[in-house]
Scaffold this motif. Structure first.
Motif, mmCIF file in Angstrom:
data_model
loop_
_atom_site.group_PDB
_atom_site.id
_atom_site.type_symbol
_atom_site.label_atom_id
_atom_site.label_comp_id
_atom_site.label_asym_id
_atom_site.label_seq_id
_atom_site.Cartn_x
_atom_site.Cartn_y
_atom_site.Cartn_z
ATOM 1 N N ASP A 35 -0.975 15.465 0.018
ATOM 2 C CA ASP A 35 -1.173 15.221 1.452
ATOM 3 C C ASP A 35 -1.607 16.496 2.161
ATOM 4 O O ASP A 35 -1.091 16.871 3.223
ATOM 5 C CB ASP A 35 0.109 14.676 2.077
ATOM 6 N N GLU A 58 -3.727 0.395 -2.785
ATOM 7 C CA GLU A 58 -3.342 -0.880 -2.184
ATOM 8 C C GLU A 58 -3.630 -2.023 -3.145
ATOM 9 O O GLU A 58 -4.665 -2.044 -3.810
ATOM 10 C CB GLU A 58 -4.102 -1.115 -0.873
ATOM 11 N N ARG A 110 -4.779 13.644 -2.284
ATOM 12 C CA ARG A 110 -3.949 12.438 -2.228
ATOM 13 C C ARG A 110 -2.503 12.722 -2.645
ATOM 14 O O ARG A 110 -1.559 12.219 -2.043
ATOM 15 C CB ARG A 110 -4.548 11.346 -3.127
ATOM 16 N N ASP A 116 -2.190 6.665 -2.107
ATOM 17 C CA ASP A 116 -3.360 6.159 -1.392
ATOM 18 C C ASP A 116 -3.976 4.967 -2.120
ATOM 19 O O ASP A 116 -5.171 4.965 -2.432
ATOM 20 C CB ASP A 116 -4.391 7.283 -1.217
ATOM 21 N N SER A 157 0.833 -1.202 0.000
ATOM 22 C CA SER A 157 0.000 0.000 0.000
ATOM 23 C C SER A 157 0.866 1.250 0.000
ATOM 24 O O SER A 157 2.047 1.210 0.353
ATOM 25 C CB SER A 157 -0.939 0.007 1.213
ATOM 26 N N THR A 158 0.252 2.351 -0.395
ATOM 27 C CA THR A 158 0.924 3.650 -0.390
ATOM 28 C C THR A 158 0.112 4.646 0.414
ATOM 29 O O THR A 158 -1.105 4.509 0.562
ATOM 30 C CB THR A 158 1.097 4.182 -1.817
ATOM 31 N N GLN A 159 0.795 5.655 0.924
ATOM 32 C CA GLN A 159 0.149 6.740 1.648
ATOM 33 C C GLN A 159 -0.049 7.921 0.699
ATOM 34 O O GLN A 159 0.258 7.846 -0.490
ATOM 35 C CB GLN A 159 1.009 7.148 2.852
ATOM 36 N N TYR A 160 -0.574 9.015 1.235
ATOM 37 C CA TYR A 160 -0.686 10.244 0.437
ATOM 38 C C TYR A 160 0.709 10.664 -0.052
ATOM 39 O O TYR A 160 1.701 10.498 0.654
ATOM 40 C CB TYR A 160 -1.287 11.372 1.267
ATOM 41 N N GLN A 182 2.689 9.435 -2.195
ATOM 42 C CA GLN A 182 3.658 8.341 -2.272
ATOM 43 C C GLN A 182 3.313 7.398 -3.418
ATOM 44 O O GLN A 182 2.147 7.098 -3.665
ATOM 45 C CB GLN A 182 3.673 7.557 -0.948
#
Length: 303
Positions: A250, A125, A247, A123, A101-104, A106
């Motif tokens: 962030d 997965e 996204r 954001d 998964s990735t975050q904002y 990223q």
């Protein structure tokens, strides 16, 4: 001689006359020899205490054997329980998916067991089972990802909106709440939506916005724009544009007195926040106020 002389003699019940007559008989002499021989025989000594101790030891030995069986039975029970746990763990681990998964703000690149490549947008997965990859090439996607599939390798991408079946191709899938888009850049992609399959050759897209299938623009490049650090839209409701800005940068987005259903066409930078805000607000005739990790978009007429 009377037949009962012997019994009476043994019981000492003969009279003097009968005893005298019995002693004159041949049988008396034989009986005397038997008695004499019997007197020389000695029976074994019987020790009561030793006998009781022997009985006690025999009982203890028997009980100890029974006790020894209980630990072995317990061992078998524990071994069976361990075996069940091991078998259960094996099947559990073989059905367990691996997730990335990735975050904002990223991106992440994932290499599949067959050397196919997936690049996750912000954001997002994906999950798949590496143990069963040879038999079941299935990837579950939440968010957006670009797929570059190894030649001759077929697998499917499952999303909340529909399923994408591919064979040795390159394509992009975006699966967001209320928004679903599949773009084929190379090869052939099959998209199943509401039970109906649509074939997408290279250079075509399939898009669903708020539950409605809409026409989409032909991609002008060989990869999605977000791989080049930009987000591009063609007649997309403003709410999805602002959600993508949040996204990629962030930054929490808030709105005031604006029409989120208004269609937006344009591109914004995924790395330069100030430039991105200008790219969204100017064509949409919006104002914005940036405060740290928050931004407020509002209409020009709003107080």
């Amino acid at each position: 001689m009377q037949e009962n002389y012997l019994a009476k003699w043994l019981n000492n019940e003969l009279t003097e006359e009968e005893l005298a007559a019995f002693k004159e008989s041949d049988e008396y002499t034989s009986y005397q020899r038997i008695i004499k021989a019997s007197d020389s025989l000695n029976g074994p000594d019987f020790d009561m205490e030793n006998a009781l101790e022997a009985v006690k030891n025999k009982r203890t030995l028997h009980e100890s054997k029974v006790v020894q069986l209980k630990p072995f039975r317990r061992f078998l029970q524990v071994a069976a329980a361990v075996m069940i746990i091991m078998i259960g763990s094996y099947f559990y681990l073989n059905t367990l998916d691996e997730s990335f998964s990735t975050q904002y703000a990223q991106n992440e690149e994932v290499i599949l067991p067959d050397s196919s490549k997936i690049i996750l947008n912000a954001d997002s997965e994906i999950s798949f089972n590496p143990k069963k990859w040879d038999k079941n090439r299935n990837v579950t996607l939440k968010g957006e990802a670009f797929f570059k599939v190894a030649k001759g390798k077929r697998f499917t991408v499952a999303t909340d909106h529909g399923t994408v079946a591919v064979l040795g191709t390159q394509f992009n899938v975006e699966n967001r709440k209320g928004f679903f888009e599949v773009t084929c850049f190379e090869g052939l992609v099959g998209v199943t939506y509401n039970g109906k399959e649509t074939k997408l050759p290279a250079g075509t897209s399939f898009m669903v916005v708020d539950g409605n299938i809409v026409a989409s623009e032909t991609p002008k490049s060989s990869t999605p724009s977000w791989l080049n650090k930009e987000s591009t839209f063609k007649s997309i409701p403003l709410k999805y544009v602002l959600a993508e800005f949040q996204r990629q940068h962030d930054i929490q987005v808030e709105t005031q007195n604006i029409d989120l259903g208004k269609l937006f066409t344009g591109t914004f930078s995924n790395t330069n926040t100030d430039l991105a805000l200008q790219s969204i607000s100017v064509p949409s005739q919006l104002q914005f106020k940036l405060d740290g990790k928050k931004v407020l978009f509002y209409a020009e007429s709003a107080p």
